[in-house]
Write a protein that holds these residues in place. Structure first.
Motif, short mmCIF file in Angstrom:
data_model
loop_
_atom_site.label_atom_id
_atom_site.label_comp_id
_atom_site.label_asym_id
_atom_site.label_seq_id
_atom_site.Cartn_x
_atom_site.Cartn_y
_atom_site.Cartn_z
N GLY A 1 4.09 -1.39 0.98
CA GLY A 1 4.79 -2.50 1.62
C GLY A 1 6.13 -2.04 2.12
N SER A 2 7.21 -2.56 1.52
CA SER A 2 8.55 -2.24 2.02
C SER A 2 9.08 -0.90 1.50
CB SER A 2 9.53 -3.36 1.61
OG SER A 2 9.60 -3.49 0.19
N ILE A 3 8.47 -0.36 0.42
CA ILE A 3 9.02 0.84 -0.21
C ILE A 3 8.20 2.09 0.12
CG2 ILE A 3 9.77 1.88 -2.39
CD1 ILE A 3 11.30 -0.64 -1.65
N THR A 4 6.89 1.94 0.24
CA THR A 4 6.05 3.07 0.63
C THR A 4 5.03 2.63 1.67
OG1 THR A 4 4.33 2.71 -1.05
CG2 THR A 4 6.20 4.11 -1.68
N CYS A 5 4.54 3.62 2.41
CA CYS A 5 3.54 3.37 3.45
C CYS A 5 2.46 4.43 3.33
CB CYS A 5 4.20 3.42 4.83
SG CYS A 5 3.01 3.42 6.21
#
Length: 334
Positions: A251-255
């Protein structure tokens, strides 16, 4: 229910690095970790399979410039031996490497095709309750017309390892719908001790591969074996779907982008900006140009041509549809 954030956590990050594409992905992951999560205090361990009878060729990272660049970013290359999988099932690396991680030290495993896009300190890991990626499709099992359904197939595995099946179910999902049954993507997982996790992961994976329940006679284990065993391990160790708040990892921390054409096709503008920023320094550019995929997608800007093929507000639901359109337009590269 998610636990409150734990402050000042120290843990190891583990990825598998070997010759070819994974070595370049590991370098991009390391660069994004240092850029986006500079306060990370743990070790970044690049787990490297060693040559042996189970490998058709030497799996080690051959390029000296990649090894040097990883070291410059603070990554440590740690060798491990392949005793059960190797070339026949390279996904088994993520199972076998766990035994070479520091015993008793919390770890988070990431697939190398992962970008760090935010501060890992914002992720409230509870290392006593393992979890894994919920960014997945219903890829396994595939119930057959005259065979057991999802419940029968999964229950045969829980019974095989003397695990409680009923407590694993998500009762908010309908009966015989794949999301009712515990299933993860193995793109990340974590626990308080890699040896405890790894021993169970290996035990379950080998038993499923070598002596599966009769109910699974029509099911394929390649390439799904790690993702079949993983929910059983997590359930046995007291974890589950709710071990982390949603929207952080994947999500906002890892992709977890899988392949660069898919990153440009479907991931956020922020993820693309992070990718292009961390690969821009000349010292890394010289090394990463050795990857045709990075050279074409990032440095020759073909990734933006891929992105132009898709409406970000109306993406195809299935990954295969994304792949097909990219291939049709001549932009597919691994």
């Amino acid at each position: 229910m998610a636990r409150k954030p734990v402050q000042s956590q120290t843990y190891n990050i583990a990825v598998v690095g070997q010759a070819g594409r994974l070595s370049y992905e590991a370098l991009i992951l390391a660069a994004s970790l240092r850029e986006m999560s500079p306060d990370f205090k743990g070790r970044l361990l690049v787990m490297e399979p060693q040559p042996g009878p189970l490998w058709k060729s030497d799996p080690r990272i051959q390029a000296a410039d990649i090894r040097a660049a990883l070291a410059d970013l603070g990554a440590e290359i740690i060798p491990f031996d392949s005793r059960y999988f190797g070339s026949s099932y390279p996904y088994g690396n993520k199972i076998e490497m766990l035994g070479a991680l520091p015993k008793g030290e919390p770890f988070v495993f990431f697939d190398t095709d992962t970008l760090i896009t935010g501060a890992l300190s914002d992720v409230p890991f509870d290392f006593d309750r393992p979890g894994a990626s919920l960014r997945r499709e219903g890829t396994w099992p595939i119930p057959q017309l005259y065979g057991p359904g999802y419940a029968g197939l999964w229950k045969s595995l829980y019974d095989m390892f003397d695990l409680d099946f009923d407590s694993s179910l998500d009762l908010t999902q309908p009966d015989e719908y794949w999301q009712r049954y515990l299933y993860f993507n193995a793109g990340f997982f974590y626990y308080r001790c890699p040896h405890v996790f790894g021993e169970k992961f290996l035990e379950y994976a080998l038993a499923i591969r070598d002596n599966p329940p009769v109910e699974l006679c029509a099911q394929s284990f390649d390439p799904w074996l790690d993702q079949i065993a993983l929910p059983l391990v997590i359930h046995a160790l007291g974890g589950g779907k709710d071990s982390l708040p949603p929207g952080l990892l994947d999500g906002s921390i890892t992709c977890h982008y899988r392949l660069l054409p898919l990153l440009y096709a479907r991931e956020s503008d922020h993820a693309i900006q992070v990718l292009e920023r961390v690969t821009a320094p000349n010292r890394l550019k010289k090394v990463l140009k050795g990857s045709e995929a990075v050279k074409r997608m990032v440095y020759q800007s073909r990734g933006h041509k891929v992105r132009a093929l898709f409406d970000q507000n109306d993406l195809p639901r299935k990954e295969q549809a994304l792949r097909n359109r990219i291939k049709k337009n001549g932009f597919w590269i691994r």
